[in-house]
Design a protein around this motif. Structure first.
Motif, PDB file in Angstrom:
ATOM      1  N   ASP A 156    -113.646 123.924   5.704  1.00 18.62           N
ATOM      2  CA  ASP A 156    -113.562 123.695   7.274  1.00 18.62           C
ATOM      3  C   ASP A 156    -114.780 124.128   7.976  1.00 18.62           C
ATOM      4  O   ASP A 156    -115.332 125.052   7.747  1.00 18.62           O
ATOM      5  CB  ASP A 156    -112.096 124.268   7.961  1.00 18.62           C
ATOM      6  N   SER A 157    -115.092 123.343   9.064  1.00 19.53           N
ATOM      7  CA  SER A 157    -116.246 123.780  10.044  1.00 19.53           C
ATOM      8  C   SER A 157    -115.740 123.822  11.290  1.00 19.53           C
ATOM      9  O   SER A 157    -114.727 122.892  11.784  1.00 19.53           O
ATOM     10  CB  SER A 157    -117.197 122.425  10.019  1.00 19.53           C
ATOM     11  N   VAL A 158    -115.729 125.097  11.817  1.00 24.02           N
ATOM     12  CA  VAL A 158    -115.123 125.242  13.397  1.00 24.02           C
ATOM     13  C   VAL A 158    -116.452 125.444  14.188  1.00 24.02           C
ATOM     14  O   VAL A 158    -117.100 126.382  14.035  1.00 24.02           O
ATOM     15  CB  VAL A 158    -114.159 126.389  13.136  1.00 24.02           C
ATOM     16  N   LEU A 159    -116.520 124.756  15.381  1.00 21.66           N
ATOM     17  CA  LEU A 159    -117.579 124.564  16.162  1.00 21.66           C
ATOM     18  C   LEU A 159    -116.949 125.350  17.500  1.00 21.66           C
ATOM     19  O   LEU A 159    -116.001 124.541  18.166  1.00 21.66           O
ATOM     20  CB  LEU A 159    -118.227 123.427  16.507  1.00 21.66           C
ATOM     21  N   PHE A 160    -117.705 126.173  18.150  1.00 18.86           N
ATOM     22  CA  PHE A 160    -117.313 126.675  19.570  1.00 18.86           C
ATOM     23  C   PHE A 160    -118.623 126.309  20.590  1.00 18.86           C
ATOM     24  O   PHE A 160    -119.557 126.946  20.247  1.00 18.86           O
ATOM     25  CB  PHE A 160    -117.295 128.206  19.492  1.00 18.86           C
ATOM     26  N   ILE A 161    -118.386 125.566  21.496  1.00 17.19           N
ATOM     27  CA  ILE A 161    -119.395 124.978  22.394  1.00 17.19           C
ATOM     28  C   ILE A 161    -118.976 125.570  23.715  1.00 17.19           C
ATOM     29  O   ILE A 161    -117.964 125.160  24.306  1.00 17.19           O
ATOM     30  CB  ILE A 161    -119.448 123.610  22.482  1.00 17.19           C
TER      31      ILE A 161
END
Length: 116
Positions: free
Chosen positions: A105-110
């Motif tokens: 999985d790829s988890v992105l926090f912006i």
């Protein structure tokens, strides 16, 4: 027991400044009794990656999160601040903190807050 997971964790929009300016982290989450979810990932991030000002990233058991106004009644402990995407999908569509992570999985926090 849940097997170890390989997950890409990425920070953007200024959130990377809380992590020594490093945007992408390829991490291996160790095997544990319960399956890995976003809630347990946040605890792991705070313990292993976060370098400064945790109050700008973590609030209670969640991130300082951008959320749709219709969800504020059940997520009142959050304030606007960080958008979370899992595999390019808004985490609100996936169960938010309860989303069970999958290998790769790829988890992105912006960060959605900007100074001026």
């Amino acid at each position: 027991m849940a097997a170890p997971l390989s997950v890409e964790v990425e920070f953007g929009g200024g959130a990377e400044l809380l992590f020594d300016g490093v945007k992408k982290h390829q991490v291996t989450l160790p095997g544990q009794e319960e399956p890995w979810d976003i809630r347990s990932l946040l605890v792991w991030i705070k313990k292993n990656l976060l370098k400064e000002r945790p109050e700008l990233f973590i609030q209670g058991d969640s991130v300082s999160c951008h959320s749709h106004p219709a969800t504020h009644h059940r997520l009142s402990h959050r304030r606007p601040g960080i958008l979370v995407l899992v595999n390019d999908a808004d985490w609100e569509l996936l169960g938010e903190l309860d989303y069970q992570l999958q290998d790769q999985d790829s988890v992105l926090f912006i960060s959605t807050l900007h100074g001026g």
